[in-house]
Write an enzyme that holds these catalytic residues in place. Structure first.
Site, PDB file in Angstrom:
ATOM      1  N   THR A 118       0.831  -1.204   0.000  1.00 11.04           N
ATOM      2  CA  THR A 118       0.000   0.000   0.000  1.00 11.04           C
ATOM      3  C   THR A 118       0.863   1.250   0.000  1.00 11.04           C
ATOM      4  O   THR A 118       2.000   1.222   0.510  1.00 11.04           O
ATOM      5  CB  THR A 118      -0.911  -0.002   1.259  1.00 11.04           C
ATOM      6  OG1 THR A 118      -1.464   1.301   1.428  1.00 11.04           O
ATOM      7  CG2 THR A 118      -0.146  -0.340   2.521  1.00 11.04           C
ATOM      8  N   ASP A 119       0.314   2.339  -0.506  1.00  8.93           N
ATOM      9  CA  ASP A 119       1.043   3.623  -0.443  1.00  8.93           C
ATOM     10  C   ASP A 119       1.203   4.104   1.001  1.00  8.93           C
ATOM     11  O   ASP A 119       2.020   4.979   1.281  1.00  8.93           O
ATOM     12  CB  ASP A 119       0.341   4.697  -1.297  1.00  8.93           C
ATOM     13  CG  ASP A 119      -1.053   5.085  -0.815  1.00  8.93           C
ATOM     14  OD1 ASP A 119      -1.629   4.384   0.050  1.00  8.93           O
ATOM     15  OD2 ASP A 119      -1.588   6.097  -1.319  1.00  8.93           O
ATOM     16  N   GLU A 120       0.424   3.514   1.911  1.00 10.86           N
ATOM     17  CA  GLU A 120       0.486   3.971   3.305  1.00 10.86           C
ATOM     18  C   GLU A 120       1.805   3.615   3.978  1.00 10.86           C
ATOM     19  O   GLU A 120       2.118   4.143   5.047  1.00 10.86           O
ATOM     20  CB  GLU A 120      -0.680   3.383   4.108  1.00 10.86           C
ATOM     21  CG  GLU A 120      -2.024   3.871   3.616  1.00 10.86           C
ATOM     22  CD  GLU A 120      -3.135   3.625   4.617  1.00 10.86           C
ATOM     23  OE1 GLU A 120      -2.874   3.598   5.830  1.00 10.86           O
ATOM     24  OE2 GLU A 120      -4.278   3.442   4.163  1.00 10.86           O
ATOM     25  N   TYR A 142      -1.870  -0.590  11.031  1.00 10.92           N
ATOM     26  CA  TYR A 142      -2.083  -1.280   9.739  1.00 10.92           C
ATOM     27  C   TYR A 142      -0.875  -1.088   8.832  1.00 10.92           C
ATOM     28  O   TYR A 142      -0.288  -2.060   8.328  1.00 10.92           O
ATOM     29  CB  TYR A 142      -3.346  -0.738   9.058  1.00 10.92           C
ATOM     30  CG  TYR A 142      -3.403  -1.013   7.568  1.00 10.92           C
ATOM     31  CD1 TYR A 142      -3.600  -2.307   7.088  1.00 10.92           C
ATOM     32  CD2 TYR A 142      -3.236   0.019   6.634  1.00 10.92           C
ATOM     33  CE1 TYR A 142      -3.636  -2.565   5.716  1.00 10.92           C
ATOM     34  CE2 TYR A 142      -3.271  -0.234   5.267  1.00 10.92           C
ATOM     35  CZ  TYR A 142      -3.464  -1.521   4.821  1.00 10.92           C
ATOM     36  OH  TYR A 142      -3.491  -1.775   3.461  1.00 10.92           O
ATOM     37  N   LYS A 146       2.013  -3.681   7.171  1.00 15.61           N
ATOM     38  CA  LYS A 146       2.261  -3.823   5.730  1.00 15.61           C
ATOM     39  C   LYS A 146       3.736  -3.545   5.414  1.00 15.61           C
ATOM     40  O   LYS A 146       4.330  -4.216   4.565  1.00 15.61           O
ATOM     41  CB  LYS A 146       1.350  -2.868   4.940  1.00 15.61           C
ATOM     42  CG  LYS A 146      -0.138  -3.154   5.041  1.00 15.61           C
ATOM     43  CD  LYS A 146      -0.540  -4.507   4.485  1.00 15.61           C
ATOM     44  CE  LYS A 146      -0.454  -4.566   2.975  1.00 15.61           C
ATOM     45  NZ  LYS A 146      -0.960  -5.870   2.440  1.00 15.61           N
ATOM     46  N   LYS A 181     -15.139   1.023   4.461  1.00 13.88           N
ATOM     47  CA  LYS A 181     -14.286   1.963   3.741  1.00 13.88           C
ATOM     48  C   LYS A 181     -15.103   3.191   3.315  1.00 13.88           C
ATOM     49  O   LYS A 181     -16.323   3.124   3.172  1.00 13.88           O
ATOM     50  CB  LYS A 181     -13.652   1.282   2.525  1.00 13.88           C
ATOM     51  CG  LYS A 181     -12.852   0.009   2.859  1.00 13.88           C
ATOM     52  CD  LYS A 181     -11.624   0.304   3.689  1.00 13.88           C
ATOM     53  CE  LYS A 181     -10.616  -0.817   3.785  1.00 13.88           C
ATOM     54  NZ  LYS A 181     -11.067  -2.152   4.037  1.00 13.88           N
TER      55      LYS A 181
HETATM   56  P1  NAD Z   1     -10.351  -6.698   1.942  1.00 16.50           P
HETATM   57  O1  NAD Z   1     -10.355  -6.432   3.404  1.00 16.50           O
HETATM   58  O2  NAD Z   1     -11.510  -6.294   1.114  1.00 16.50           O
HETATM   59  O3  NAD Z   1     -10.129  -8.266   1.673  1.00 16.50           O
HETATM   60  C1  NAD Z   1      -9.144  -9.001   2.348  1.00 16.50           C
HETATM   61  C2  NAD Z   1      -9.361 -10.475   2.033  1.00 16.50           C
HETATM   62  O4  NAD Z   1      -8.302 -11.202   2.670  1.00 16.50           O
HETATM   63  C3  NAD Z   1     -10.679 -11.018   2.571  1.00 16.50           C
HETATM   64  O5  NAD Z   1     -11.272 -11.863   1.613  1.00 16.50           O
HETATM   65  C4  NAD Z   1     -10.255 -11.808   3.815  1.00 16.50           C
HETATM   66  O6  NAD Z   1     -11.121 -12.887   4.105  1.00 16.50           O
HETATM   67  C5  NAD Z   1      -8.879 -12.285   3.412  1.00 16.50           C
HETATM   68  N1  NAD Z   1      -7.984 -12.533   4.564  1.00 16.50           N
HETATM   69  C6  NAD Z   1      -7.719 -11.695   5.583  1.00 16.50           C
HETATM   70  N2  NAD Z   1      -6.849 -12.290   6.438  1.00 16.50           N
HETATM   71  C7  NAD Z   1      -6.576 -13.511   5.931  1.00 16.50           C
HETATM   72  C8  NAD Z   1      -5.746 -14.589   6.346  1.00 16.50           C
HETATM   73  N3  NAD Z   1      -5.040 -14.528   7.473  1.00 16.50           N
HETATM   74  N4  NAD Z   1      -5.697 -15.700   5.582  1.00 16.50           N
HETATM   75  C9  NAD Z   1      -6.419 -15.785   4.418  1.00 16.50           C
HETATM   76  N5  NAD Z   1      -7.224 -14.798   3.992  1.00 16.50           N
HETATM   77  C10 NAD Z   1      -7.305 -13.670   4.738  1.00 16.50           C
HETATM   78  O7  NAD Z   1      -9.002  -6.036   1.406  1.00 16.50           O
HETATM   79  P2  NAD Z   1      -8.741  -5.245   0.046  1.00 16.50           P
HETATM   80  O8  NAD Z   1      -9.207  -3.865   0.204  1.00 16.50           O
HETATM   81  O9  NAD Z   1      -9.209  -6.065  -1.092  1.00 16.50           O
HETATM   82  O10 NAD Z   1      -7.143  -5.210   0.063  1.00 16.50           O
HETATM   83  C11 NAD Z   1      -6.393  -6.267  -0.545  1.00 16.50           C
HETATM   84  C12 NAD Z   1      -4.927  -5.960  -0.369  1.00 16.50           C
HETATM   85  O11 NAD Z   1      -4.619  -4.705  -0.961  1.00 16.50           O
HETATM   86  C13 NAD Z   1      -4.500  -5.849   1.093  1.00 16.50           C
HETATM   87  O12 NAD Z   1      -3.245  -6.473   1.229  1.00 16.50           O
HETATM   88  C14 NAD Z   1      -4.398  -4.358   1.339  1.00 16.50           C
HETATM   89  O13 NAD Z   1      -3.421  -4.081   2.307  1.00 16.50           O
HETATM   90  C15 NAD Z   1      -3.995  -3.866  -0.022  1.00 16.50           C
HETATM   91  N6  NAD Z   1      -4.396  -2.493  -0.359  1.00 16.50           N
HETATM   92  C16 NAD Z   1      -5.718  -2.131  -0.302  1.00 16.50           C
HETATM   93  C17 NAD Z   1      -6.083  -0.848  -0.686  1.00 16.50           C
HETATM   94  C18 NAD Z   1      -7.529  -0.412  -0.692  1.00 16.50           C
HETATM   95  O14 NAD Z   1      -7.815   0.757  -0.974  1.00 16.50           O
HETATM   96  N7  NAD Z   1      -8.490  -1.265  -0.423  1.00 16.50           N
HETATM   97  C19 NAD Z   1      -5.125   0.074  -1.106  1.00 16.50           C
HETATM   98  C20 NAD Z   1      -3.791  -0.342  -1.152  1.00 16.50           C
HETATM   99  C21 NAD Z   1      -3.440  -1.633  -0.785  1.00 16.50           C
END
Ligand code: NAD
Length: 298
Positions: A118-120, A142, A146, A181
């Protein structure tokens, strides 16, 4: 192509799986099915899709695959401020376990370790943009987990020679995002005649990338067989949280009395901004992420 996806039932992972299946890639999806996961998705019975319900920090075997792409994470900053245990388990111990399982394979059977970050991880900055070479300085539990995961991935590359990719994308938006979100929360509040809680004065800036643009960048990196590199992904679509809430209020024909200002998030990041020139030089450009309005056309 055989791809092991983790977290493919979540928001971004599900969009990746959808595109990957269109390309006839074979997908094994390891997902713990937390509260953020989709219990059912249109491709559940697709012949190229297999779901394994499991926690990435507890599995003891990885099927053979070309690429392991790790979306699985606890992803909501506010939850990490309340309690970070689950974040450490999934986001750090989970990544450590996956790396150990890849390391335990014979070298000819080791997949590319594609880690979604993530950019964070950079923390905030008031002006300018972070590049991939900048120091990581996460501000909340968080983003600290990451950043820790990234350190483990980079150490596994240096120490054991594991091939990796890391992407650091800005805030994503689009269909299937869990309602904690900002955008789905605004929609949910307005649909249920509740006011939208906005942290502080709402002036905090995020860069918003449409989820399909992010996934297009991931697929571009796979298609180009890029490895052992880090890429920012961002659409340069800067909006304050208040801008976002106002946009959604406009979509839904409501007025600004729907906004309720609440206590600021502890350790609030003022502005996230990353330069995406490196991925753009590979041919990526955001095609959907102009304003937030284009979402309505998808
Ligand atoms: P989300 O919370 O919508 O989905 C996360 C998924 O991971 C869920 O299906 C959950 O069941 C699964 N999960 C969580 N812990 C787990 C574990 N221990 N074992 C197996 N499965 C597990 O998340 P998202 O928004 O789709 O984000 C996906 C990735 O992208 C993350 O790594 C997040 O850090 C990164 N990210 C998200 C954003 C954003 O804006 N949403 C931005 C930058 C990076």
């Amino acid at each position: 192509m055989k791809i092991l996806v983790t977290g493919g039932r979540g928001f971004i992972g599900s969009h990746f799986v959808e595109q990957a299946l269109k390309r006839k890639w074979s997908i094994i999806d390891i997902d713990k099915l937390t509260y953020a996961a989709h219990q059912s998705l249109p491709w559940d019975n697709h012949k190229n899709y297999t779901l394994i319900k499991a926690d990435i920090s507890e599995i003891d075997h990885l099927t053979s695959c070309d690429i392991l792409i790790n979306f699985a994470a606890e992803s909501h900053v506010d939850n990490s401020i309340t309690s970070s245990n689950a974040f450490v388990k999934s986001n750090i111990l989970g990544v450590h376990n996956l790396l150990e399982l890849v390391r335990g394979k014979p070298s000819y059977d080791r997949p590319l370790f594609f880690h979604i970050s993530t950019d964070e991880v950079y923390g905030d900055r008031l002006t300018g943009e972070f590049t991939e070479e900048d120091k990581l300085s996460p501000s909340n539990p968080y983003s600290a987990t990451k950043a820790s995961a990234e350190m483990l991935v980079l150490a596994a590359h240096r120490t054991y020679g594991l091939d990796y990719l890391i992407t650091r994308s800005s805030n994503n938006y689009g269909e299937r995002q869990y309602k904690e979100k900002l955008i789905p929360k605004c929609i949910d509040c307005l649909e249920n005649d509740k006011s939208i809680p906005i942290h502080g004065d709402g002036s905090y800036i995020r860069d918003w990338t449409f989820v399909k643009d992010n996934v297009a960048a991931l697929i571009l990196l796979i298609d180009k067989k890029v490895k052992n590199n880090i890429f920012n992904i961002a659409a340069e679509n800067y909006l304050t949280n208040l801008d976002v809430a106002s946009t959604v209020i406009g979509w839904m024909g409501k007025d600004h009395s729907s906004i309720r200002y609440v206590e600021n998030r502890w350790g609030q990041d003022v502005r996230y901004a990353v330069a995406a020139s490196k991925i753009k030089n590979l041919g990526w450009k955001p095609v959907h992420s102009k304003g937030l309005f284009n979402w309505l056309n998808h």
